[in-house]
Design a protein around this motif. Structure first.
Motif, PDB file in Angstrom:
ATOM      1  N   SER A  50       8.243 -24.399 -17.434  1.00 15.88           N
ATOM      2  CA  SER A  50       7.170 -24.836 -16.527  1.00 15.88           C
ATOM      3  C   SER A  50       7.722 -24.997 -15.118  1.00 15.88           C
ATOM      4  CB  SER A  50       6.551 -26.159 -16.991  1.00 15.88           C
ATOM      5  OG  SER A  50       7.412 -27.227 -16.653  1.00 15.88           O
ATOM      6  N   GLY A  51       6.799 -24.935 -14.170  1.00 12.55           N
ATOM      7  CA  GLY A  51       7.191 -25.100 -12.779  1.00 12.55           C
ATOM      8  C   GLY A  51       7.776 -26.482 -12.540  1.00 12.55           C
ATOM      9  N   ALA A  52       7.145 -27.485 -13.147  1.00 13.88           N
ATOM     10  CA  ALA A  52       7.622 -28.857 -12.944  1.00 13.88           C
ATOM     11  C   ALA A  52       9.053 -29.011 -13.462  1.00 13.88           C
ATOM     12  CB  ALA A  52       6.691 -29.834 -13.645  1.00 13.88           C
ATOM     13  N   PHE A 112       2.850 -30.153  -2.408  1.00 11.53           N
ATOM     14  CA  PHE A 112       2.657 -30.275  -3.863  1.00 11.53           C
ATOM     15  C   PHE A 112       3.888 -29.672  -4.506  1.00 11.53           C
ATOM     16  CE2 PHE A 112       1.592 -29.045  -8.091  1.00 11.53           C
ATOM     17  CZ  PHE A 112       0.742 -30.047  -8.535  1.00 11.53           C
ATOM     18  N   ILE A 113       4.458 -30.429  -5.450  1.00  8.05           N
ATOM     19  CA  ILE A 113       5.702 -29.953  -6.051  1.00  8.05           C
ATOM     20  C   ILE A 113       5.677 -30.153  -7.560  1.00  8.05           C
ATOM     21  CG2 ILE A 113       6.898 -32.121  -5.549  1.00  8.05           C
ATOM     22  CD1 ILE A 113       9.334 -30.417  -4.814  1.00  8.05           C
ATOM     23  N   GLY A 114       4.597 -30.729  -8.079  1.00  4.94           N
ATOM     24  CA  GLY A 114       4.469 -30.933  -9.515  1.00  4.94           C
ATOM     25  C   GLY A 114       3.996 -32.339  -9.818  1.00  4.94           C
ATOM     26  N   GLU A 157       7.850 -26.134   0.726  1.00 11.51           N
ATOM     27  CA  GLU A 157       6.926 -25.047   0.346  1.00 11.51           C
ATOM     28  C   GLU A 157       6.699 -24.246   1.618  1.00 11.51           C
ATOM     29  OE1 GLU A 157       2.982 -25.921  -2.080  1.00 11.51           O
ATOM     30  OE2 GLU A 157       3.735 -27.698  -1.084  1.00 11.51           O
ATOM     31  N   ASP A 193      10.589 -24.344  -2.822  1.00 15.25           N
ATOM     32  CA  ASP A 193       9.730 -24.257  -4.004  1.00 15.25           C
ATOM     33  C   ASP A 193       8.785 -23.068  -3.826  1.00 15.25           C
ATOM     34  OD1 ASP A 193       7.637 -24.442  -5.782  1.00 15.25           O
ATOM     35  OD2 ASP A 193       7.479 -26.616  -5.686  1.00 15.25           O
ATOM     36  N   ILE A 206       7.041 -21.724  -6.356  1.00 13.59           N
ATOM     37  CA  ILE A 206       6.326 -21.611  -7.633  1.00 13.59           C
ATOM     38  C   ILE A 206       4.948 -20.986  -7.459  1.00 13.59           C
ATOM     39  CG2 ILE A 206       5.241 -23.053  -9.426  1.00 13.59           C
ATOM     40  CD1 ILE A 206       8.013 -24.601  -9.328  1.00 13.59           C
ATOM     41  N   GLN A 207       4.265 -21.336  -6.394  1.00 14.41           N
ATOM     42  CA  GLN A 207       2.949 -20.734  -6.189  1.00 14.41           C
ATOM     43  C   GLN A 207       3.022 -19.431  -5.381  1.00 14.41           C
ATOM     44  OE1 GLN A 207      -1.544 -22.034  -4.838  1.00 14.41           O
ATOM     45  NE2 GLN A 207      -0.234 -23.513  -5.771  1.00 14.41           N
ATOM     46  N   LYS A 251       4.727 -19.645 -12.258  1.00 16.42           N
ATOM     47  CA  LYS A 251       3.383 -19.043 -12.289  1.00 16.42           C
ATOM     48  C   LYS A 251       3.422 -17.535 -12.549  1.00 16.42           C
ATOM     49  CE  LYS A 251       1.179 -22.624  -9.512  1.00 16.42           C
ATOM     50  NZ  LYS A 251       0.161 -23.128 -10.406  1.00 16.42           N
TER      51      LYS A 251
END
Ligand SMILES: Cc1ncc(COP(=O)(O)O)c(C=O)c1O
Length: 452
Positions: A146-148, A175-177, A239, A272, A274-275, A302
Motif C-alpha cells: 500500500s501507499g501508506a 496528503f501522505i496517507g 508532493e 511522495d 504515489i498519486q 497506485k
C-alpha cells in the motif's frame, strides 16, 4: 526471462488462453455497444449496498459495486449500469479489463501462491525491484502493498538516518496517507480528528502561481523553522503535485531552489509520487521537474500496482527496521512488470506523449465550457493525467451535488481540495482516447446545465 518452466508452448495452455480471451472479448463488445446507465437490478443492488455499508461501518460514497467484465474506460456495475470511470479508484487503473492485466492474471495462474511476502519471495519480485531501481535511478527498492506502508517505510528510513532528529517539514494541504503516523502529516483536520499526534510537523506554504513571492515565502518559512529548532529536523515530505490538496502544481524552478535549501541544511528530501506516478509528462514526476539526483527517498503506488519505497544507499535501513507479511499479490507483481514495460517503451511521455495529449484534450473542453458558462467554472488545474476544475466558486455542497449528478448521468469523478473544493478526474491513461474524453465532457456539460 519470463518463467523457469515453459507453460506457453503447451498446446492445451495455448487453446485455453485463446478460449478465455474470446469469452472476454465477446462480453466487452456487448459493453462497448450498450448505452450508459441501464440499471436493471435496483432492488437487490440497493439491499446489497445497504448491507455492505452496515458491515463495513459506513455507507460507500458512491453506490458503486462493480461486477463482471468491464471495458477500457467503461465500468459495469452490479446493478447492470455502465459508466465512464474517470477516477479509477483514485488513479489506480490504467483502464478496465485491459489485455495487459489479462496477461498478468494469466501468468499468475502458474505461480504457487496468491500473495508474495517478505519470506515468500517469488523470483519476479526481484525483477520488479530491479526495474524500479533502473527506471528511477535510485539505488534500492523495497516493495510493499500500500501507499501508506511505502510512505511509513520511507519515514522510518529518514528518521533512522537522522536520529535523534524528530521533526518534519511538509507542505500545507499535503496528503501522505492515513495511518496513525501519516495522519499527523496529512494536512486535513478531518483525517486526524480524535487521533493522538504521533509526529511533530511544521508546515510550509506550497507554490502559489498567483504570488510572485511564493518561492521566497516558502524558503523563508523553512529557514525560520530551522533557526527556531536547530538540529531537530530529519527532512521534508514533498508532493510535487498536490493530489488530495487540489491538484496544485509546482514548477521546476520552485522545487529546485527549495530543495537546494534542504540540501544545504543536510535534510532528507523525500518525494511522495504515489498519486503522480506515471501521470506526469515523465514516468516519475521528479524527472519531469528535473530533480534527478537531488532526492534521497521516493515512494510510488497506485498506478504502479505494487507500491515501493526507493532510496539512496546512505538511507539503507538497519536490519529489522522495515518488513511486512505481504509484498503484494502475485497478479499485482506481474501487472506491475508488464505496466512498467509498456509505460517505459511506448510513447506515453514527453511534451507530445499520450499523457500530454490527454491533458490537452481535457483542457480544450474545459476552456470551451468556460467561454460558455463564464464564472461558473474556473481552471483547469493539474498536469498530465490529473485534471481538475473549480465549479460554483468551489462551494463544497454545490460541488458535491454536481458530482452526484455527474455520477447519475454516467461519469465517475471525485473532488479534491477543501476551499475551494474542486472536481477532479484521474483518467485511465491507457484507454483515454479523444472520443472517450469527448463523451465524458458531453456528460459533464449536461450535468452542469442540470446543476445551474
Ligand atoms: C500522495 C499520496 N501519498 C500516499 C497515499 C496513501 O496511499 P494508500 O491509499 O495506497 O495507502 C496517497 C493515497 O491517496 C496519496 O495520494
Amino acid at each position: 526471462m519470463r518463467s523457469f518452466f515453459d507453460y506457453e508452448s503447451d498446446d492445451r495452455i495455448k487453446s485455453a488462453k485463446e478460449l478465455l480471451q474470446d469469452f472476454i472479448d465477446e462480453h466487452q463488445s456487448y459493453l462497448d455497444n450498450s448505452p450508459l446507465n441501464s440499471s436493471t437490478l435496483l432492488k437487490s443492488y440497493s439491499k446489497l449496498l445497504k448491507q455492505y455499508g452496515n458491515d463495513r461501518g459506513g455507507a460507500l460514497f458512491f453506490p458503486y459495486l462493480s461486477a463482471g467484465i468491464s471495458s477500457d474506460a467503461k465500468v459495469r456495475l452490479a446493478d447492470g449500469s455502465i459508466k465512464y470511470d474517470m477516477i479509477n479508484g483514485i488513479g489506480v487503473h490504467p483502464g478496465h479489463h485491459l489485455p495487459l492485466f489479462f496477461e498478468a492474471t494469466w501468468r499468475s495462474l502458474f505461480v504457487d501462491t496468491i500473495m508474495q511476502g517478505n519470506l515468500q519471495q517469488h523470483y519476479r519480485s526481484a525483477f520488479l525491484a530491479n526495474e524500479f531501481c533502473k527506471l528511477s535511478h535510485m539505488d534500492h527498492c523495497f516493495l510493499t502493498s500500500s501507499g501508506a506502508m511505502a510512505t511509513e517505510n520511507a519515514l522510518k528510513m529518514m528518521f533512522q538516518k537522522h536520529a535523534p532528529a524528530q521533526r518534519l517539514l511538509a507542505f500545507e494541504h499535503c496528503f501522505i496517507g492515513r495511518t496513525l503516523g501519516l495522519a499527523s502529516i496529512t494536512d486535513k483536520a478531518l483525517y486526524r480528528d480524535g487521533l493522538p499526534t504521533t509526529l511533530t510537523v511544521d508546515y510550509v506554504p506550497f507554490y502559489n502561481p498567483k504570488d510572485p513571492k511564493s518561492l521566497e515565502k516558502s524558503i523563508s518559512t523553512i529557514q525560520r523553522y530551522l533557526t527556531r529548532y536547530p538540529n531537530q529536523y530529519a527532512g521534508m515530505c514533498i508532493e510535487l503535485i498536490q493530489g488530495e490538496g487540489g491538484y496544485n502544481v509546482g514548477t521546476k524552478e520552485y522545487f529546485n531552489s527549495l530543495i537546494q535549501v534542504l540540501k544545504d541544511n543536510g535534510l532528507c528530501v523525500f518525494i511522495d509520487e504515489i498519486q503522480t506516478f506515471g501521470r506526469t509528462e515523465s514516468l516519475f514526476a521528479h524527472h519531469y521537474f528535473e530533480l534527478s539526483g537531488k532526492i534521497d527517498i521516493l515512494t510510488v503506488g497506485k498506478l504502479s500496482q505494487v507500491c515501493a519505497t526507493m532510496f539512496k544507499t546512505n538511507y539503507k535501513p538497519n536490519p529489522g527496521l522495515v518488513s511486512q507479511t505481504f509484498t503484494s499479490s502475485t497478479t499485482a507483481i506481474e501487472a506491475a512488470l508488464l505496466l512498467l514495460e509498456e509505460l517505459s517503451t511506448k510513447p506515453y511521455y514527453g511534451p507530445n506523449g499520450i499523457i500530454a495529449q490527454i491533458h490537452r484534450h481535457f483542457v480544450k473542453h474545459f476552456k470551451r465550457l468556460q467561454k460558455k458558462y463564464k464564472s461558473t467554472i474556473s481552471g483547469p488545474f493539474g498536469h498530465g493525467g490529473m485534471i481538475a476544475c473549480t465549479l460554483f466558486d468551489g462551494d463544497r455542497d454545490k460541488t458535491m451535488q454536481f458530482l452526484k449528478t455527474l455520477y447519475k448521468n454516467g461519469v465517475i469523478a471525485f473532488v479534491c481540495g477543501q476551499s475551494p473544493t474542486r472536481i477532479r478526474m484521474i483518467p485511465p491513461i491507457m484507454v483515454c482516447s479523444n472520443d472517450v474524453i469527448d463523451s465524458v465532457m458531453d456528460i459533464f456539460e449536461q450535468s452542469l446545465q442540470e446543476s445551474l
